[in-house]
Design a protein around this motif. Structure first.
Motif, PDB file in Angstrom:
ATOM      1  N   MET A   1       0.829  -1.218   0.000  1.00 30.59           N
ATOM      2  CA  MET A   1       0.000   0.000   0.000  1.00 30.59           C
ATOM      3  C   MET A   1       0.863   1.267   0.000  1.00 30.59           C
ATOM      4  O   MET A   1       0.682   2.158  -0.801  1.00 30.59           O
ATOM      5  CB  MET A   1      -0.916  -0.033   1.236  1.00 30.59           C
ATOM      6  CG  MET A   1      -1.722   1.233   1.432  1.00 30.59           C
ATOM      7  SD  MET A   1      -2.941   1.491   0.124  1.00 30.59           S
ATOM      8  CE  MET A   1      -4.136   2.480   0.956  1.00 30.59           C
ATOM      9  N   ILE A   2       1.820   1.315   0.940  1.00 31.20           N
ATOM     10  CA  ILE A   2       2.677   2.495   1.064  1.00 31.20           C
ATOM     11  C   ILE A   2       3.511   2.666  -0.216  1.00 31.20           C
ATOM     12  O   ILE A   2       3.665   3.783  -0.721  1.00 31.20           O
ATOM     13  CB  ILE A   2       3.610   2.380   2.300  1.00 31.20           C
ATOM     14  CG1 ILE A   2       2.787   2.430   3.596  1.00 31.20           C
ATOM     15  CG2 ILE A   2       4.651   3.479   2.309  1.00 31.20           C
ATOM     16  CD1 ILE A   2       2.107   3.749   3.872  1.00 31.20           C
ATOM     17  N   VAL A   3       4.009   1.541  -0.738  1.00 36.47           N
ATOM     18  CA  VAL A   3       4.825   1.606  -1.962  1.00 36.47           C
ATOM     19  C   VAL A   3       3.973   2.134  -3.117  1.00 36.47           C
ATOM     20  O   VAL A   3       4.423   2.988  -3.896  1.00 36.47           O
ATOM     21  CB  VAL A   3       5.412   0.211  -2.294  1.00 36.47           C
ATOM     22  CG1 VAL A   3       6.112   0.223  -3.643  1.00 36.47           C
ATOM     23  CG2 VAL A   3       6.378  -0.232  -1.198  1.00 36.47           C
ATOM     24  N   ARG A   4       2.725   1.650  -3.187  1.00 30.18           N
ATOM     25  CA  ARG A   4       1.811   2.094  -4.251  1.00 30.18           C
ATOM     26  C   ARG A   4       1.549   3.603  -4.127  1.00 30.18           C
ATOM     27  O   ARG A   4       1.584   4.337  -5.107  1.00 30.18           O
ATOM     28  CB  ARG A   4       0.493   1.314  -4.119  1.00 30.18           C
ATOM     29  CG  ARG A   4      -0.427   1.432  -5.297  1.00 30.18           C
ATOM     30  CD  ARG A   4      -1.359   0.218  -5.349  1.00 30.18           C
ATOM     31  NE  ARG A   4      -1.989  -0.067  -4.072  1.00 30.18           N
ATOM     32  CZ  ARG A   4      -3.185   0.434  -3.696  1.00 30.18           C
ATOM     33  NH1 ARG A   4      -3.828   1.226  -4.509  1.00 30.18           N
ATOM     34  NH2 ARG A   4      -3.716   0.136  -2.537  1.00 30.18           N
ATOM     35  N   LEU A   5       1.332   4.046  -2.886  1.00 32.97           N
ATOM     36  CA  LEU A   5       1.080   5.478  -2.647  1.00 32.97           C
ATOM     37  C   LEU A   5       2.321   6.304  -2.991  1.00 32.97           C
ATOM     38  O   LEU A   5       2.208   7.378  -3.594  1.00 32.97           O
ATOM     39  CB  LEU A   5       0.707   5.710  -1.183  1.00 32.97           C
ATOM     40  CG  LEU A   5      -0.706   5.348  -0.748  1.00 32.97           C
ATOM     41  CD1 LEU A   5      -0.849   5.563   0.757  1.00 32.97           C
ATOM     42  CD2 LEU A   5      -1.727   6.192  -1.482  1.00 32.97           C
ATOM     43  N   ALA A   6       3.495   5.787  -2.582  1.00 31.96           N
ATOM     44  CA  ALA A   6       4.739   6.523  -2.834  1.00 31.96           C
ATOM     45  C   ALA A   6       4.987   6.654  -4.338  1.00 31.96           C
ATOM     46  O   ALA A   6       5.420   7.712  -4.819  1.00 31.96           O
ATOM     47  CB  ALA A   6       5.912   5.821  -2.155  1.00 31.96           C
ATOM     48  N   ARG A   7       4.678   5.579  -5.079  1.00 33.59           N
ATOM     49  CA  ARG A   7       4.849   5.633  -6.547  1.00 33.59           C
ATOM     50  C   ARG A   7       3.931   6.679  -7.156  1.00 33.59           C
ATOM     51  O   ARG A   7       4.328   7.443  -8.049  1.00 33.59           O
ATOM     52  CB  ARG A   7       4.550   4.262  -7.154  1.00 33.59           C
ATOM     53  CG  ARG A   7       5.729   3.322  -7.066  1.00 33.59           C
ATOM     54  CD  ARG A   7       5.392   1.952  -7.567  1.00 33.59           C
ATOM     55  NE  ARG A   7       4.902   1.946  -8.939  1.00 33.59           N
ATOM     56  CZ  ARG A   7       4.420   0.869  -9.545  1.00 33.59           C
ATOM     57  NH1 ARG A   7       4.355  -0.263  -8.896  1.00 33.59           N
ATOM     58  NH2 ARG A   7       4.015   0.923 -10.782  1.00 33.59           N
ATOM     59  N   LEU A   8       2.711   6.735  -6.629  1.00 41.77           N
ATOM     60  CA  LEU A   8       1.737   7.719  -7.112  1.00 41.77           C
ATOM     61  C   LEU A   8       2.217   9.143  -6.815  1.00 41.77           C
ATOM     62  O   LEU A   8       2.132  10.042  -7.655  1.00 41.77           O
ATOM     63  CB  LEU A   8       0.386   7.450  -6.430  1.00 41.77           C
ATOM     64  CG  LEU A   8      -0.860   8.043  -7.064  1.00 41.77           C
ATOM     65  CD1 LEU A   8      -1.063   7.504  -8.465  1.00 41.77           C
ATOM     66  CD2 LEU A   8      -2.096   7.715  -6.203  1.00 41.77           C
ATOM     67  N   GLU A   9       2.748   9.325  -5.601  1.00 39.57           N
ATOM     68  CA  GLU A   9       3.253  10.645  -5.212  1.00 39.57           C
ATOM     69  C   GLU A   9       4.443  11.049  -6.084  1.00 39.57           C
ATOM     70  O   GLU A   9       4.547  12.196  -6.517  1.00 39.57           O
ATOM     71  CB  GLU A   9       3.671  10.646  -3.731  1.00 39.57           C
ATOM     72  CG  GLU A   9       2.518  10.664  -2.752  1.00 39.57           C
ATOM     73  CD  GLU A   9       1.646  11.912  -2.877  1.00 39.57           C
ATOM     74  OE1 GLU A   9       2.174  12.981  -3.205  1.00 39.57           O
ATOM     75  OE2 GLU A   9       0.430  11.804  -2.662  1.00 39.57           O
ATOM     76  N   LEU A  10       5.309  10.065  -6.339  1.00 37.14           N
ATOM     77  CA  LEU A  10       6.488  10.351  -7.150  1.00 37.14           C
ATOM     78  C   LEU A  10       6.075  10.720  -8.575  1.00 37.14           C
ATOM     79  O   LEU A  10       6.623  11.655  -9.176  1.00 37.14           O
ATOM     80  CB  LEU A  10       7.407   9.120  -7.160  1.00 37.14           C
ATOM     81  CG  LEU A  10       8.846   9.363  -7.584  1.00 37.14           C
ATOM     82  CD1 LEU A  10       9.544  10.314  -6.633  1.00 37.14           C
ATOM     83  CD2 LEU A  10       9.633   8.052  -7.626  1.00 37.14           C
ATOM     84  N   TRP A  11       5.083  10.002  -9.081  1.00 34.64           N
ATOM     85  CA  TRP A  11       4.561  10.293 -10.431  1.00 34.64           C
ATOM     86  C   TRP A  11       4.016  11.720 -10.472  1.00 34.64           C
ATOM     87  O   TRP A  11       4.288  12.472 -11.412  1.00 34.64           O
ATOM     88  CB  TRP A  11       3.474   9.268 -10.757  1.00 34.64           C
ATOM     89  CG  TRP A  11       2.795   9.463 -12.071  1.00 34.64           C
ATOM     90  CD1 TRP A  11       3.361   9.344 -13.303  1.00 34.64           C
ATOM     91  CD2 TRP A  11       1.425   9.801 -12.297  1.00 34.64           C
ATOM     92  NE1 TRP A  11       2.431   9.578 -14.278  1.00 34.64           N
ATOM     93  CE2 TRP A  11       1.227   9.860 -13.699  1.00 34.64           C
ATOM     94  CE3 TRP A  11       0.331  10.053 -11.464  1.00 34.64           C
ATOM     95  CZ2 TRP A  11      -0.006  10.173 -14.263  1.00 34.64           C
ATOM     96  CZ3 TRP A  11      -0.891  10.347 -12.032  1.00 34.64           C
ATOM     97  CH2 TRP A  11      -1.058  10.412 -13.416  1.00 34.64           C
TER      98      TRP A  11
END
Lengths: 280, 293
Positions: free
Chosen positions: A1-11
């Motif tokens: 979940m956190i990794v998915r959110l972090a990827r979204l934030e980075l995008w």
């Protein structure tokens, strides 16, 4: 979940035009330094060595890519924190000002997870800026000026680091730089959690850096004790990595102080966001 | 009826100002609740507390009979106040962000279907910076519908929309109601709320001053009524005009003041007139002003 959110934030970070200012500024600044050194490097180094030329005789090439990268590192000490706070300050305050923080917090995700994801994304963004700096300053410098033993001037004298012993120091220095930049960036993000104004956190974080640096310059014992805990005091400790031998304890302590600041800033940001009413 | 939103003694203070004062409310599945009130009455605060954007100072909120945790919030879609989106992303990308946060796979067909439902699919690949206010509002509606929520909360959803857009939102709410969704809508356009709501909640100074089924509340404020008869209206006017003020409005219908309806019926029945219907004239606007002033 956190990794998915972090990827979204980075995008999201990389989709913002503002995020590319740091890369553009580094490219321009380092290119200018390269051109100036290419054209007038010998005169400049002669100027730098003025006064100690009677005590020191350097044979061989001392103006090379390693020295150029070392000079750039010192020159960008103030610029880089400013460039990363442009993005960091915007992570919460910019979203609050644009109303998208409301969109995020309407979704079924705990707020602390958003904060953690933003911290991770910020870490990766800052890392990409540092890697870009390394490629441009060190890689470009080596390509243009070659390599050689690194001569570093200190107030206490001169350190000559053999060419084969330099590269790991740069890797460590850039890593340390990342830590220093993250401290300022997380401070800007903390300020961003307190306001809806995207510019406020940038100004606030830079003001703290300037005030702490100024206080640390005061030659008073009490201030010296206090400033020993300022992150600004430790942010420039990457220079210690270019001493011989490297004062490992000092470097580790400075690193620990920066890590402590990063953790505290992140936790406080999370606590503020968790309790915050979204009214914008 | 299953209660899906329950507020018990909820209050909210902003320093000295009381935005909500001991509000208790239960909303059941399938209701379309219109939340009315003048500016500063507490409508937005109420909706923000339900959606978790604002924390109540006191009281308890339960969603789907559970505390308002992320799992309960996954069943809610909301458009609160303004439809804000990332201006540097396209409409489709903005929707993709919301779908991902809702744990859904953002397929192109799903995004297109959602944007098509609110009438902005044609602009899905344009960056939101280039959208008109109305287009942003439509995108906000699509974001509220992402993840097929059971409860849809719309705060001023027709703000900035043209008449076509307002009609589309009305149609959307009606279709959500038909699908069995629960909708909470706040709007200053009373005529729109009247067309879609099944229940009204009226707030004043942070308190609920009226709460009930739309028909029931409106019947309280009828100023006039229409009496439809089998016999021609001229006969009715002739009969009643001696005692009451009556006006012919159709060949078999007369208009009369609400307080005279009882007397009129007694007279008409006594005179052998067959009454087809008595229809009170009421509007939400009348009710709203009566309730809030």
């Amino acid at each position: 979940m956190i990794v998915r959110l972090a990827r979204l934030e980075l995008w999201k970070i990389y989709r913002r035009p503002r995020s590319w200012i740091a890369f553009a500024a580094i490219a321009v600044l380092v290119s200018i330094v390269h051109v100036v050194i290419f054209l007038q490097g010998e005169q400049l180094t002669a100027l730098a060595l003025q006064g100690i030329e009677h005590y020191l005789q350097i044979e061989g090439r001392y103006l090379h890519g390693y020295l150029v990268a070392f000079i750039v590192q010192g020159l960008l000490l103030v610029h880089l924190p400013f460039l990363v706070t442009l993005v960091a300050g915007d992570l919460l305050a910019g979203e609050a000002a644009a109303g998208t923080l409301r969109v995020l917090f309407l979704q079924p995700v705990a707020r602390w997870k958003f904060v953690l994801a933003k911290v991770l994304a910020l870490g990766l963004y800052v890392a990409s800026v540092v890697v870009f700096l390394a490629v441009i300053a060190l890689g470009g410098g080596v390509l243009l000026f070659g390599v050689g033993d690194l001569v570093v001037l200190k107030s206490a004298g001169v350190v000559v680091i053999p060419s084969g012993d330099v590269l790991w120091r740069f890797v460590a220095a850039y890593s340390y730089n990342w830590l220093g930049l993250m401290t300022v960036a997380l401070l800007a993000m903390l300020f961003g959690s307190l306001t809806d104004n995207a510019l406020g956190p940038v100004i606030g974080a830079m003001a703290v850096v300037i005030v702490m640096t100024a206080i640390a310059l005061l030659d008073v014992p009490l201030v010296a004790q206090l400033s020993d805990w300022f992150f600004t005091t430790h942010a420039a400790a990457w220079r210690l990595l270019f001493e011989s031998p490297v004062p490992t304890m000092q470097v580790e302590r400075s690193g620990a102080v920066l890590v402590l600041h990063c953790v505290v800033f992140s936790i406080v940001t999370g606590a503020v966001v968790e309790r915050r009413d979204v009214l914008s | 009826m299953e209660t899906i939103v329950e507020l018990s003694g909820v209050c909210k203070r902003y320093r000295q100002r009381i935005a909500l004062d001991e509000v208790s409310l239960a909303i059941g599945r399938g209701e379309v609740v219109g939340v009315l009130g003048s500016n500063g009455a507490g409508k937005s605060t109420l909706l923000r507390i339900i959606t978790g954007l604002v924390r109540p100072t006191c009281g308890e909120v339960r969603l789907f009979q559970k505390p308002p945790n992320p799992s309960a919030r996954s069943r809610i879609g909301a458009l609160i106040e303004r439809a804000d989106a990332y201006p540097y992303l396209t409409g489709a990308e903005n929707l993709e962000v919301v779908l991902r946060l809702r744990g859904q796979s953002p397929s192109r067909s799903l995004i297109e279907a959602l944007l098509d439902r609110v009438g902005v699919a044609d602009a899905m690949d344009q960056v939101v910076r280039t959208y008109s206010y109305g287009m942003r509002q439509r995108l906000g509606l699509a974001m509220a519908l992402a993840g097929d929520p059971e409860l849809v909360i719309l705060d001023e959803p027709v703000n900035g929309l043209d008449p076509r857009g307002i009609a589309d939102v009305r149609q959307l709410i009606t279709s959500l109601h038909r699908e069995g969704k629960t909708v909470i809508i706040s709007s200053h356009l009373l005529s729109e709320v009247e067309l879609v709501a099944t229940r009204l909640v009226v707030l004043r100074d942070g308190r609920i001053i009226a709460d009930g089924a739309l028909e029931e509340l409106l019947s309280r404020v009828a100023s006039h009524a229409t009496i439809e008869t089998v016999q021609p209206a001229d006969v009715v006017v002739e009969l009643l005009n001696r005692q009451l003020n009556v006006e012919k409005i159709r060949p078999h219908a007369v208009r009369i003041a609400a307080e005279d309806v009882h007397n009129a019926i007694v007279h008409l029945v006594g005179a052998g007139i067959s009454i087809r219907a008595v229809v009170p004239e009421r509007s939400l606007e009348q009710f709203y002003f009566a309730a809030t002033t």
